[in-house]
Design a protein around this motif. Structure first.
Motif, PDB file in Angstrom:
ATOM      1  N   SER A  12       0.786  -1.368   0.176  1.00 27.96           N
ATOM      2  CA  SER A  12      -0.097   0.088  -0.031  1.00 27.96           C
ATOM      3  C   SER A  12       0.943   1.049   0.110  1.00 27.96           C
ATOM      4  N   ASP A  13       0.803   2.023   1.071  1.00 31.50           N
ATOM      5  CA  ASP A  13       1.693   3.341   0.995  1.00 31.50           C
ATOM      6  C   ASP A  13       2.939   3.482   1.875  1.00 31.50           C
ATOM      7  N   GLY A  14       3.401   2.183   2.168  1.00 32.29           N
ATOM      8  CA  GLY A  14       4.707   2.366   2.724  1.00 32.29           C
ATOM      9  C   GLY A  14       5.828   2.210   1.681  1.00 32.29           C
ATOM     10  N   GLY A 104      -9.955   5.578  -8.888  1.00 24.75           N
ATOM     11  CA  GLY A 104     -10.635   6.676  -9.566  1.00 24.75           C
ATOM     12  C   GLY A 104     -10.529   7.980  -8.619  1.00 24.75           C
ATOM     13  N   ARG A 105     -10.472   7.998  -7.460  1.00 29.11           N
ATOM     14  CA  ARG A 105     -10.287   8.873  -6.535  1.00 29.11           C
ATOM     15  C   ARG A 105      -9.017   9.636  -6.754  1.00 29.11           C
ATOM     16  N   ALA A 106      -7.916   8.812  -6.542  1.00 29.73           N
ATOM     17  CA  ALA A 106      -6.450   9.447  -6.904  1.00 29.73           C
ATOM     18  C   ALA A 106      -6.520  10.172  -8.128  1.00 29.73           C
ATOM     19  N   VAL A 134      -3.236   2.483  -4.155  1.00 28.10           N
ATOM     20  CA  VAL A 134      -2.776   3.868  -4.354  1.00 28.10           C
ATOM     21  C   VAL A 134      -3.331   4.595  -3.473  1.00 28.10           C
ATOM     22  N   GLY A 135      -2.669   5.671  -2.805  1.00 30.09           N
ATOM     23  CA  GLY A 135      -3.068   6.396  -1.704  1.00 30.09           C
ATOM     24  C   GLY A 135      -2.452   7.919  -2.203  1.00 30.09           C
ATOM     25  N   ARG A 136      -2.853   8.838  -1.237  1.00 28.69           N
ATOM     26  CA  ARG A 136      -2.281  10.116  -1.222  1.00 28.69           C
ATOM     27  C   ARG A 136      -0.832  10.280  -1.227  1.00 28.69           C
ATOM     28  N   PRO A 137      -0.243   9.256  -0.436  1.00 30.59           N
ATOM     29  CA  PRO A 137       1.360   9.469  -0.346  1.00 30.59           C
ATOM     30  C   PRO A 137       2.140   9.193  -1.777  1.00 30.59           C
ATOM     31  N   HIS A 138       1.309   8.612  -2.558  1.00 30.36           N
ATOM     32  CA  HIS A 138       1.897   8.177  -3.884  1.00 30.36           C
ATOM     33  C   HIS A 138       1.801   9.593  -4.746  1.00 30.36           C
ATOM     34  N   ALA A 155       3.884  18.045   1.041  1.00 33.81           N
ATOM     35  CA  ALA A 155       2.787  18.086   0.297  1.00 33.81           C
ATOM     36  C   ALA A 155       1.474  17.720   0.920  1.00 33.81           C
ATOM     37  N   PHE A 156       1.407  17.214   2.013  1.00 27.90           N
ATOM     38  CA  PHE A 156       0.105  17.065   2.462  1.00 27.90           C
ATOM     39  C   PHE A 156      -0.358  18.317   3.293  1.00 27.90           C
ATOM     40  N   THR A 157       0.550  18.862   3.959  1.00 31.08           N
ATOM     41  CA  THR A 157       0.241  20.329   4.676  1.00 31.08           C
ATOM     42  C   THR A 157      -0.067  21.309   3.584  1.00 31.08           C
ATOM     43  N   ALA A 169     -12.860  12.914  -1.339  1.00 29.62           N
ATOM     44  CA  ALA A 169     -12.890  11.859  -0.346  1.00 29.62           C
ATOM     45  C   ALA A 169     -13.069  10.456  -1.091  1.00 29.62           C
ATOM     46  N   LYS A 170     -12.963   9.560  -0.183  1.00 33.05           N
ATOM     47  CA  LYS A 170     -13.053   8.035  -0.907  1.00 33.05           C
ATOM     48  C   LYS A 170     -14.409   7.594  -0.446  1.00 33.05           C
ATOM     49  N   ALA A 171     -14.994   6.727  -0.977  1.00 35.36           N
ATOM     50  CA  ALA A 171     -16.436   6.050  -0.836  1.00 35.36           C
ATOM     51  C   ALA A 171     -16.376   4.915   0.367  1.00 35.36           C
ATOM     52  N   ARG A 197      -6.381  14.325  15.741  1.00 41.04           N
ATOM     53  CA  ARG A 197      -7.305  15.403  15.274  1.00 41.04           C
ATOM     54  C   ARG A 197      -6.685  16.034  13.985  1.00 41.04           C
ATOM     55  N   ARG A 198      -5.094  15.838  13.922  1.00 45.34           N
ATOM     56  CA  ARG A 198      -4.742  16.508  12.860  1.00 45.34           C
ATOM     57  C   ARG A 198      -5.387  15.779  11.401  1.00 45.34           C
ATOM     58  N   ARG A 199      -5.728  14.640  11.527  1.00 50.44           N
ATOM     59  CA  ARG A 199      -6.224  13.990  10.378  1.00 50.44           C
ATOM     60  C   ARG A 199      -7.757  14.760   9.794  1.00 50.44           C
ATOM     61  N   GLY A 200      -8.307  15.170  10.895  1.00 48.45           N
ATOM     62  CA  GLY A 200      -9.795  15.538  10.721  1.00 48.45           C
ATOM     63  C   GLY A 200     -10.723  15.541  11.898  1.00 48.45           C
ATOM     64  N   ASN A 255       7.894   7.414   3.827  1.00 45.89           N
ATOM     65  CA  ASN A 255       6.757   8.251   3.325  1.00 45.89           C
ATOM     66  C   ASN A 255       6.488   8.910   4.804  1.00 45.89           C
ATOM     67  N   LYS A 256       7.017   8.478   6.059  1.00 43.26           N
ATOM     68  CA  LYS A 256       6.538   9.131   7.211  1.00 43.26           C
ATOM     69  C   LYS A 256       7.985   9.198   7.843  1.00 43.26           C
ATOM     70  N   THR A 257       8.102  10.137   8.827  1.00 43.99           N
ATOM     71  CA  THR A 257       9.221  10.306   9.391  1.00 43.99           C
ATOM     72  C   THR A 257       9.258   9.370  11.151  1.00 43.99           C
TER      73      THR A 257
HETATM   74  P1  AMP Z   1      -5.525   8.274   1.888  1.00 45.85           P
HETATM   75  O1  AMP Z   1      -5.334   6.742   2.299  1.00 45.85           O
HETATM   76  O2  AMP Z   1      -5.062   8.318   0.293  1.00 45.85           O
HETATM   77  O3  AMP Z   1      -6.366   8.986   2.096  1.00 45.85           O
HETATM   78  O4  AMP Z   1      -4.293   8.766   2.229  1.00 45.85           O
HETATM   79  C1  AMP Z   1      -3.883   8.717   3.731  1.00 45.85           C
HETATM   80  C2  AMP Z   1      -2.683   8.157   4.017  1.00 45.85           C
HETATM   81  O5  AMP Z   1      -1.610   9.237   4.071  1.00 45.85           O
HETATM   82  C3  AMP Z   1      -2.505   7.821   5.553  1.00 45.85           C
HETATM   83  O6  AMP Z   1      -2.770   6.330   5.727  1.00 45.85           O
HETATM   84  C4  AMP Z   1      -1.015   8.022   5.996  1.00 45.85           C
HETATM   85  O7  AMP Z   1      -0.298   6.908   5.560  1.00 45.85           O
HETATM   86  C5  AMP Z   1      -0.747   9.323   4.966  1.00 45.85           C
HETATM   87  N1  AMP Z   1      -0.507  10.359   5.592  1.00 45.85           N
HETATM   88  C6  AMP Z   1      -1.601  11.524   5.862  1.00 45.85           C
HETATM   89  N2  AMP Z   1      -1.004  12.505   6.417  1.00 45.85           N
HETATM   90  C7  AMP Z   1       0.364  12.365   6.229  1.00 45.85           C
HETATM   91  C8  AMP Z   1       1.515  13.281   6.414  1.00 45.85           C
HETATM   92  N3  AMP Z   1       1.359  14.568   6.880  1.00 45.85           N
HETATM   93  N4  AMP Z   1       2.768  12.891   5.862  1.00 45.85           N
HETATM   94  C9  AMP Z   1       2.751  11.808   5.395  1.00 45.85           C
HETATM   95  N5  AMP Z   1       1.844  10.789   5.292  1.00 45.85           N
HETATM   96  C10 AMP Z   1       0.683  11.167   5.647  1.00 45.85           C
END
Ligand code: AMP
Ligand code: FE
Ligand code: FE
Ligand code: ZN
Length: 285
Positions: A12-14, A104-106, A134-138, A155-157, A169-171, A197-200, A255-257
């Motif tokens: 996935s997104d690692g 489709g959403r990405a 696929v996810g937003r990290p890509h 890029a997220f910020t 949004a995803k379904a 909370r920073r995720r929403g 993809n994350k620190t």
């Molecule tokens: P999505 O699943 O496509 O909505 O993307 C969400 C994913 O993005 C989460 O599972 C995290 O892995 C990653 N994510 C969210 N915020 C950040 C961030 N600030 N920096 C890096 N990765 C993030």
């Protein structure tokens, strides 16, 4: 015993393959690690085949869900699921639906960014996923490569957060249905980073109680996105609702620190989880 119950691979997104991820886990001194890629079990076979001796692997995933409050828009919920039957038809179909929706959403997020002048190429982003989810990290990595962001986090910020004009949004699965599906498949559903909370917006205690009523079995208490007060609140809620309390890093490679094993699960909580999961074995010596 060092136990980390939430990690992502390049399935996935690692950024590490399941094999590389398990080597990282062992180097970090873990005895038990769970592989919890988003909406897929595609890494399980590789993890089972290439597991280093001495490391136990709990097969899992993180299911994309949402909660529908009475009077507000839906709230995103990440549901960890462990030890479920990977061929349970209902759950397999729901994973497939989620992966198709993600694609489709990405693409729509990328279209929005291209329309705003960012030089992204959708086909290159899809190729970069190498058949994974696929996810937003890509998209974030593509923005970094294009020079439009300095890091994935940047890029997220700046462009990919959930309030961005480019966001789509995803379904996702209705969470109570998701919990029931995981239980039907013999799995152990655990609410991931419930107060991040920073995720929403996050769920209130009544919503968590409704999830417990539907069959939720655990709460992720210790997580890098929870501060001390949030961990304390989650621990109290786990006790009150008689739920397993877990701790994990939510490792995503580069993809994350966050390093692997920064948060861990107590051995007696793991024992409860292993006793409740009946759909799949743990991979161990
Ligand atoms: P999505 O699943 O496509 O909505 O993307 C969400 C994913 O993005 C989460 O599972 C995290 O892995 C990653 N994510 C969210 N915020 C950040 C961030 N600030 N920096 C890096 N990765 C993030
Ligand atoms: Fe992720
Ligand atoms: Fe998550
Ligand atoms: Zn995660």
């Amino acid at each position: 015993m060092r136990i980390d119950l939430h990690t992502h691979s390049s399935v996935s997104d690692g950024t590490e393959t399941p094999t590389e991820l398990l080597a990282t886990a062992q180097r970090a001194g873990l005895d038990v690690v769970a592989l919890t890629d988003h909406d897929t079990t595609d890494g399980w076979a590789e993890a089972e085949d290439n597991r280093p001796r001495g490391l136990s692997v709990v097969p899992g995933m993180e299911l994309s869900c949402r909660w529908f409050p009475a009077d507000q828009p839906p709230i995103s919920v990440h549901l960890l699921a462990y030890l479920f039957d990977p061929v349970h038809p209902g759950l397999a179909a729901e994973r497939a639906r989620l992966r198709a929706d993600r694609l489709g959403r990405a693409e729509r997020i990328v279209q929005n960014l291209v329309a705003a002048g960012y030089p992204l190429v959708w086909d290159d982003i899809v190729a970069g996923c190498r058949g994974g989810v696929v996810g937003r990290p890509h998209v974030a990595r593509a923005l970094v490569a294009a020079g439009a962001a300095t890091s994935v986090d940047d890029a997220f910020t700046s462009l990919l957060h959930h309030r961005s004009p480019h966001y789509v949004a995803k379904a996702d699965t209705e969470v109570l249905a998701g919990i029931r599906l995981v239980r039907e498949a013999g799995g152990v559903p655990v609410f991931a980073h419930g107060l991040a909370r920073r995720r929403g917006r996050v769920l209130d205690d009544d919503a968590v109680a409704a999830m417990a009523e539907a069959g939720l079995l655990g709460l992720e208490v210790d997580h890098p996105d929870h501060d001390a007060e949030e961990r304390e609140h989650m621990a109290g809620l786990a006790k009150e609702l008689n739920l397993i309390a877990t701790g994990s890093s939510d490792y995503h490679g580069t993809n994350k620190t966050t390093p692997i094993a920064v948060c861990t699960t107590a051995p007696d909580e793991l024992e409860k989880l292993l006793a409740l999961g009946t759909g799949s074995p743990t991979y161990r010596d």
